[in-house]
Design an enzyme around this catalytic site. Structure first.
Site, PDB file in Angstrom:
ATOM      1  N   LEU A 135       0.856  -1.191   0.000  1.00 19.91           N
ATOM      2  CA  LEU A 135       0.000   0.000   0.000  1.00 19.91           C
ATOM      3  C   LEU A 135       0.885   1.232   0.000  1.00 19.91           C
ATOM      4  O   LEU A 135       1.972   1.233   0.584  1.00 19.91           O
ATOM      5  CB  LEU A 135      -0.886   0.020   1.254  1.00 19.91           C
ATOM      6  CG  LEU A 135      -1.854  -1.150   1.470  1.00 19.91           C
ATOM      7  CD1 LEU A 135      -2.537  -1.018   2.818  1.00 19.91           C
ATOM      8  CD2 LEU A 135      -2.882  -1.226   0.351  1.00 19.91           C
ATOM      9  N   ASP A 136       0.412   2.313  -0.632  1.00 18.29           N
ATOM     10  CA  ASP A 136       1.124   3.585  -0.547  1.00 18.29           C
ATOM     11  C   ASP A 136       1.217   4.026   0.911  1.00 18.29           C
ATOM     12  O   ASP A 136       0.369   3.650   1.737  1.00 18.29           O
ATOM     13  CB  ASP A 136       0.382   4.668  -1.337  1.00 18.29           C
ATOM     14  CG  ASP A 136       0.389   4.413  -2.839  1.00 18.29           C
ATOM     15  OD1 ASP A 136       1.253   3.652  -3.304  1.00 18.29           O
ATOM     16  OD2 ASP A 136      -0.486   4.972  -3.533  1.00 18.29           O
ATOM     17  N   ARG A 137       2.199   4.847   1.196  1.00 21.62           N
ATOM     18  CA  ARG A 137       2.415   5.323   2.577  1.00 21.62           C
ATOM     19  C   ARG A 137       1.139   5.906   3.186  1.00 21.62           C
ATOM     20  O   ARG A 137       0.792   5.601   4.338  1.00 21.62           O
ATOM     21  CB  ARG A 137       3.519   6.391   2.581  1.00 21.62           C
ATOM     22  CG  ARG A 137       3.854   6.935   3.978  1.00 21.62           C
ATOM     23  CD  ARG A 137       4.736   8.156   3.875  1.00 21.62           C
ATOM     24  NE  ARG A 137       4.003   9.264   3.268  1.00 21.62           N
ATOM     25  CZ  ARG A 137       4.575  10.388   2.842  1.00 21.62           C
ATOM     26  NH1 ARG A 137       5.890  10.521   2.903  1.00 21.62           N
ATOM     27  NH2 ARG A 137       3.845  11.359   2.320  1.00 21.62           N
ATOM     28  N   THR A 139      -2.012   5.500   2.188  1.00 19.51           N
ATOM     29  CA  THR A 139      -3.208   4.670   2.076  1.00 19.51           C
ATOM     30  C   THR A 139      -3.278   3.778   3.307  1.00 19.51           C
ATOM     31  O   THR A 139      -2.299   3.121   3.656  1.00 19.51           O
ATOM     32  CB  THR A 139      -3.169   3.800   0.804  1.00 19.51           C
ATOM     33  OG1 THR A 139      -3.108   4.659  -0.342  1.00 19.51           O
ATOM     34  CG2 THR A 139      -4.388   2.899   0.706  1.00 19.51           C
ATOM     35  N   ARG A 236      -6.020   6.161  -7.660  1.00 22.34           N
ATOM     36  CA  ARG A 236      -5.884   7.613  -7.604  1.00 22.34           C
ATOM     37  C   ARG A 236      -5.942   8.235  -9.004  1.00 22.34           C
ATOM     38  O   ARG A 236      -6.627   9.246  -9.238  1.00 22.34           O
ATOM     39  CB  ARG A 236      -4.579   7.982  -6.887  1.00 22.34           C
ATOM     40  CG  ARG A 236      -4.562   7.514  -5.442  1.00 22.34           C
ATOM     41  CD  ARG A 236      -3.157   7.461  -4.847  1.00 22.34           C
ATOM     42  NE  ARG A 236      -2.563   8.788  -4.737  1.00 22.34           N
ATOM     43  CZ  ARG A 236      -1.300   8.982  -4.321  1.00 22.34           C
ATOM     44  NH1 ARG A 236      -0.535   7.947  -3.993  1.00 22.34           N
ATOM     45  NH2 ARG A 236      -0.828  10.208  -4.236  1.00 22.34           N
TER      46      ARG A 236
END
Length: 296
Positions: A135-137, A139, A236
């Protein structure tokens, strides 16, 4: 990690060589090579055997995984962890927003890997960090970590075959139209940026997102999203392409009125357990900062 797995051999597997049986269980050729290097890693009815030995109905095949080293360059750091589920093979964590998955130059001691290294160091267990769905930081939400080389390999293969189902919740401003649909738009890097992505029908890689509006409140829509592919920043960029970018997204829509990170949460995760083959499903409710957008 030290893990012992026992298999009861049925008529279906009668006569198979041990390596053939393990391949049917999802073990990779690399896994089998790694096991060969471990002392007495393969036992048939309690007796050490070669991988080419045949199996018979009623046999008990024991696989003993021995990993005695930890991931280098991941310092253990005491961090808050929300562990949703843990057994001998996997770990499911509800990651908070603002926590990267891996250590990096600017976040060397604030990652999920650091927190898990601390967690296992306190138990006196070696730990190699193997995250399956990154996961993105910023998210939040569910991610699954493999606890040994076999579960890691099987989960990675499942991920490549799109057998790990992920459902996200996102918040956008306004009423999404149409309220449900599929976005099929390829993604590529934006210019020379290592981070930013864009829809690019000429050079992009195929990316497919299924979406559906769950509810509308306070001038915003809560949207459920299911990924068919797993490209960087897919949700996104796809929602921006649809005309409804995520609020709080510093890269694609710096609408920071109610939240200061992209309003994106991995809320549901389902897959077949890599070792037991049981169906698994986990959920994590919407975090407070996203709930607040809908109640203002």
């Amino acid at each position: 990690m030290d893990r012992t797995i026992n298999y009861q051999i049925t008529e279906e597997a009668d006569g198979l060589r041990i390596e053939q049986f393990l391949r049917h269980q999802g073990y990779s050729y690399q896994n089998i090579t790694q096991l060969k290097k471990m002392p007495e890693s393969i036992l048939r009815n309690g007796v050490w055997e070669y991988m080419r030995s045949p199996l018979a109905t009623g046999d008990i095949l024991t696989v003993h995984i021995q990993e005695n080293e930890s991931s280098p360059n991941i310092p253990p750091v005491e961090l808050p962890l929300s562990i949703i589920y843990e057994d001998e093979d996997i770990l499911v964590v509800n990651k908070p927003a603002g926590m990267p998955i891996h250590p990096s130059l600017n976040n060397y001691e604030n990652s999920l890997a650091n927190g898990l290294m601390w967690y296992y160091t306190q138990q006196g267990k070696p730990f190699i960090f193997r995250c399956t769905n990154r996961l993105d930081r910023d998210t939040s939400g569910l991610t699954v970590i493999a606890k040994h080389l076999i579960s890691s390999s099987i989960l990675s293969s499942m991920g490549a075959r799109h057998e790990i189902k992920r459902e996200y919740l996102a918040i956008v401003r306004g009423s999404v139209t149409p309220p449900s649909g599929t976005i099929d738009a390829p993604l590529a890097r934006t210019g020379s940026s290592m981070i930013e992505r864009k829809v690019d029908f000429k050079h992009g890689e195929r990316a497919v997102t299924h979406y559906k509006v769950v509810e509308e409140k306070n001038g915003h829509s809560l949207v459920s999203l299911i990924l068919e592919t797993g490209r960087t920043h897919q949700i996104r960029v796809h929602m921006q392409y649809l005309g409804f970018p995520l609020v709080g997204d510093y890269l694609y829509n710096p609408d920071m009125e109610y939240i200061h990170r992209q309003a994106l949460h991995s809320w549901k995760l389902s897959f077949i357990h890599p070792i037991t083959k049981e169906p698994m499903e986990f959920t994590a409710e919407l975090p407070k900062d996203m709930k607040n957008i809908l109640i203002h």
